[in-house]
Structures are given as structure tokens and as C-alpha cells.
Design a protein around this motif. Structure first.
Motif, PDB file in Angstrom:
ATOM      1  N   UNK A   1       0.860  -1.181   0.000  1.00 36.58           N
ATOM      2  CA  UNK A   1       0.000   0.000   0.000  1.00 36.58           C
ATOM      3  C   UNK A   1       0.895   1.229   0.000  1.00 36.58           C
ATOM      4  N   UNK A   2       0.650   2.120  -0.955  1.00 36.29           N
ATOM      5  CA  UNK A   2       1.431   3.349  -1.049  1.00 36.29           C
ATOM      6  C   UNK A   2       0.742   4.432  -0.239  1.00 36.29           C
ATOM      7  N   UNK A   3       1.512   5.260   0.476  1.00 35.23           N
ATOM      8  CA  UNK A   3       0.915   6.257   1.365  1.00 35.23           C
ATOM      9  C   UNK A   3       0.258   7.432   0.636  1.00 35.23           C
ATOM     10  N   UNK A   4       0.598   7.644  -0.644  1.00 35.13           N
ATOM     11  CA  UNK A   4       0.029   8.742  -1.425  1.00 35.13           C
ATOM     12  C   UNK A   4      -0.224   8.252  -2.844  1.00 35.13           C
ATOM     13  N   UNK A   5      -1.110   8.931  -3.586  1.00 35.19           N
ATOM     14  CA  UNK A   5      -1.347   8.547  -4.985  1.00 35.19           C
ATOM     15  C   UNK A   5      -0.091   8.763  -5.838  1.00 35.19           C
ATOM     16  N   UNK A   6       0.079   7.916  -6.848  1.00 39.44           N
ATOM     17  CA  UNK A   6       1.220   8.020  -7.756  1.00 39.44           C
ATOM     18  C   UNK A   6       0.726   8.057  -9.197  1.00 39.44           C
ATOM     19  N   UNK A   7       1.592   8.544 -10.090  1.00 45.35           N
ATOM     20  CA  UNK A   7       1.292   8.625 -11.516  1.00 45.35           C
ATOM     21  C   UNK A   7       1.669   7.301 -12.169  1.00 45.35           C
ATOM     22  N   UNK A   8       0.670   6.476 -12.474  1.00 49.58           N
ATOM     23  CA  UNK A   8       0.926   5.146 -13.046  1.00 49.58           C
ATOM     24  C   UNK A   8       1.666   5.234 -14.368  1.00 49.58           C
ATOM     25  N   UNK A   9       1.314   6.220 -15.184  1.00 51.82           N
ATOM     26  CA  UNK A   9       1.901   6.330 -16.522  1.00 51.82           C
ATOM     27  C   UNK A   9       3.382   6.697 -16.486  1.00 51.82           C
ATOM     28  N   UNK A  10       3.833   7.341 -15.432  1.00 55.52           N
ATOM     29  CA  UNK A  10       5.232   7.762 -15.338  1.00 55.52           C
ATOM     30  C   UNK A  10       6.081   6.789 -14.524  1.00 55.52           C
ATOM     31  N   UNK A  11       5.485   5.707 -14.027  1.00 55.86           N
ATOM     32  CA  UNK A  11       6.228   4.732 -13.221  1.00 55.86           C
ATOM     33  C   UNK A  11       7.245   3.998 -14.096  1.00 55.86           C
ATOM     34  N   UNK A  12       8.413   3.722 -13.515  1.00 51.90           N
ATOM     35  CA  UNK A  12       9.466   3.000 -14.222  1.00 51.90           C
ATOM     36  C   UNK A  12      10.015   1.904 -13.323  1.00 51.90           C
ATOM     37  N   UNK A  13      10.460   0.805 -13.946  1.00 47.59           N
ATOM     38  CA  UNK A  13      11.015  -0.307 -13.175  1.00 47.59           C
ATOM     39  C   UNK A  13      12.225  -0.884 -13.890  1.00 47.59           C
ATOM     40  N   UNK A  14      13.221  -1.277 -13.094  1.00 44.30           N
ATOM     41  CA  UNK A  14      14.398  -1.968 -13.621  1.00 44.30           C
ATOM     42  C   UNK A  14      14.683  -3.162 -12.724  1.00 44.30           C
ATOM     43  N   UNK A  15      15.319  -4.178 -13.300  1.00 47.30           N
ATOM     44  CA  UNK A  15      15.715  -5.352 -12.529  1.00 47.30           C
ATOM     45  C   UNK A  15      17.137  -5.703 -12.912  1.00 47.30           C
ATOM     46  N   UNK A  16      18.013  -5.710 -11.912  1.00 47.54           N
ATOM     47  CA  UNK A  16      19.420  -6.016 -12.157  1.00 47.54           C
ATOM     48  C   UNK A  16      19.972  -6.812 -10.979  1.00 47.54           C
ATOM     49  N   UNK A  17      20.575  -7.944 -11.281  1.00 47.79           N
ATOM     50  CA  UNK A  17      21.208  -8.798 -10.261  1.00 47.79           C
ATOM     51  C   UNK A  17      20.250  -9.174  -9.132  1.00 47.79           C
ATOM     52  N   UNK A  18      19.000  -9.470  -9.461  1.00 44.09           N
ATOM     53  CA  UNK A  18      18.037  -9.904  -8.451  1.00 44.09           C
ATOM     54  C   UNK A  18      17.461  -8.796  -7.599  1.00 44.09           C
ATOM     55  N   UNK A  19      17.684  -7.532  -8.005  1.00 50.08           N
ATOM     56  CA  UNK A  19      17.128  -6.408  -7.268  1.00 50.08           C
ATOM     57  C   UNK A  19      16.205  -5.630  -8.207  1.00 50.08           C
ATOM     58  N   UNK A  20      14.946  -5.536  -7.837  1.00 50.23           N
ATOM     59  CA  UNK A  20      13.930  -4.812  -8.598  1.00 50.23           C
ATOM     60  C   UNK A  20      13.810  -3.413  -8.008  1.00 50.23           C
ATOM     61  N   UNK A  21      13.931  -2.387  -8.863  1.00 50.08           N
ATOM     62  CA  UNK A  21      13.807  -1.005  -8.418  1.00 50.08           C
ATOM     63  C   UNK A  21      12.672  -0.354  -9.193  1.00 50.08           C
ATOM     64  N   UNK A  22      11.706   0.186  -8.466  1.00 50.89           N
ATOM     65  CA  UNK A  22      10.526   0.798  -9.080  1.00 50.89           C
ATOM     66  C   UNK A  22      10.454   2.254  -8.629  1.00 50.89           C
ATOM     67  N   UNK A  23      10.405   3.160  -9.596  1.00 51.50           N
ATOM     68  CA  UNK A  23      10.280   4.581  -9.313  1.00 51.50           C
ATOM     69  C   UNK A  23       8.837   4.989  -9.594  1.00 51.50           C
ATOM     70  N   UNK A  24       8.182   5.563  -8.585  1.00 52.58           N
ATOM     71  CA  UNK A  24       6.764   5.915  -8.671  1.00 52.58           C
ATOM     72  C   UNK A  24       6.592   7.408  -8.372  1.00 52.58           C
ATOM     73  N   UNK A  25       6.537   8.252  -9.419  1.00 54.64           N
ATOM     74  CA  UNK A  25       6.336   9.680  -9.180  1.00 54.64           C
ATOM     75  C   UNK A  25       4.986   9.948  -8.518  1.00 54.64           C
ATOM     76  N   UNK A  26       4.995  10.841  -7.549  1.00 51.89           N
ATOM     77  CA  UNK A  26       3.758  11.187  -6.851  1.00 51.89           C
ATOM     78  C   UNK A  26       2.869  12.032  -7.761  1.00 51.89           C
TER      79      UNK A  26
END
Length: 155
Positions: free
Chosen positions: A115-140
Motif C-alpha cells: 500500500x502506497x501512502x500517497x497517490x502516484x502517476x501510473x503512466x510515469x512509473x518505471x522499473x528496472x531489474x538487475x542482479x536480483x534487485x527490482x527497483x521501481x520509481x513511482x512519481x507522486x
């Protein structure tokens, strides 16, 4: 006549007995005696995450060891991020003429909903996966940018 006695033999036997008892307890807690689904690793129970608030965006980092980017599905619904990672059984065993004594690298899956504490922009979300680590950037999302219907206040 030389008597080579290992002074730690009794201690080693006790450790081996404790290890057998511990392994038996793990098998029991994995549900075999209670007809529950078997959990083969702790990672199947819980995906470790970090969620950072960087002011104008959230950055979520998740541990997904052994999964490639194509194995991961991300979904954002009602300010909840859903992560599902699934790896199917490897078919290499059928192609080789090897005898496998034990194989534990079959189908694996992990999932987590955050659960995210604030709304985010779904269309601007980005994700990368490298060496078993998933990083997701979610602009508010700014409050004025929220979708929805206005409700007229009547007297």
C-alpha cells in the motif's frame, strides 16, 4: 600401540543429532504432516522490500533473487503496488543424459502487495531489474491531477 581419540567426537555426534532434529522440525513446520503446501525457501514466504519517500517520488526496492525481468509482473491498482515473480520449471533436465539425484530448481514464485501512502502517476512509473534487485520509481501525483468525478454539494 597408538590410540588416536578425537576429544570432540561426542560433541560432533550431539551436533549431528541436533541438526537432524532441526531438519525434521523444518519438514514438520513446512506442513507435510498437516497436508499443507510445502514452502521450499523463506523467499517464497516474503519478498524483502524497502520503500523510500524522495519528496516528489517513491522508490521501492525489492529482492527478487533468481528472477529475470520477464518473470516479473507489476500492477498498480488503487494506490497498491502488486509484484508477482514466477519462474517456470527448467526443461534442461529432459535434454541431458544426466541422472539427477536431487532437483530443487523447479517452479518458484514470490508475490507482495504494498500500500502506497500517497497517490502516484501510473503512466510515469518505471522499473528496472538487475542482479536480483527490482527497483521501481513511482512519481507522486499532485492532488489537482487526481482522476475522479466532482460531487456537487446541495443545500
Amino acid at each position: 600401540m597408538s590410540m588416536e581419540r578425537n576429544p570432540f567426537k561426542n560433541l560432533e555426534e550431539q551436533f549431528e543429532q541436533i541438526q537432524r532434529q532441526f531438519e525434521e522440525a523444518i519438514r514438520m513446520w513446512n506442513g507435510e504432516q498437516f497436508e499443507m503446501p510445502r514452502i521450499t525457501s523463506m523467499s517464497e514466504m516474503r519478498m524483502g522490500i524497502d520503500l523510500a519517500d524522495r519528496g516528489d517520488e517513491f522508490v521501492l526496492t525489492a529482492d527478487v533473487p533468481g528472477f529475470e525481468k520477464d518473470d516479473i509482473e507489476l500492477r498498480l491498482a488503487d494506490d497498491t503496488l502488486h509484484i508477482v515473480a514466477t519462474r517456470e520449471e527448467e526443461k534442461e533436465h529432459e535434454e541431458r543424459d544426466e541422472l539427477y539425484l536431487k532437483t530443487e530448481r523447479a517452479r518458484r514464485s514470490m508475490q507482495r502487495s504494498i500500500d502506497l501512502p500517497e497517490p502516484v502517476d501510473e503512466d510515469a512509473a518505471e522499473a528496472t531489474c538487475k542482479n536480483g534487485v527490482l527497483t521501481i520509481t513511482l512519481p507522486k501525483t499532485e492532488p489537482g491531477e487526481l482522476d475522479g468525478e466532482t460531487i456537487e454539494v446541495k443545500t
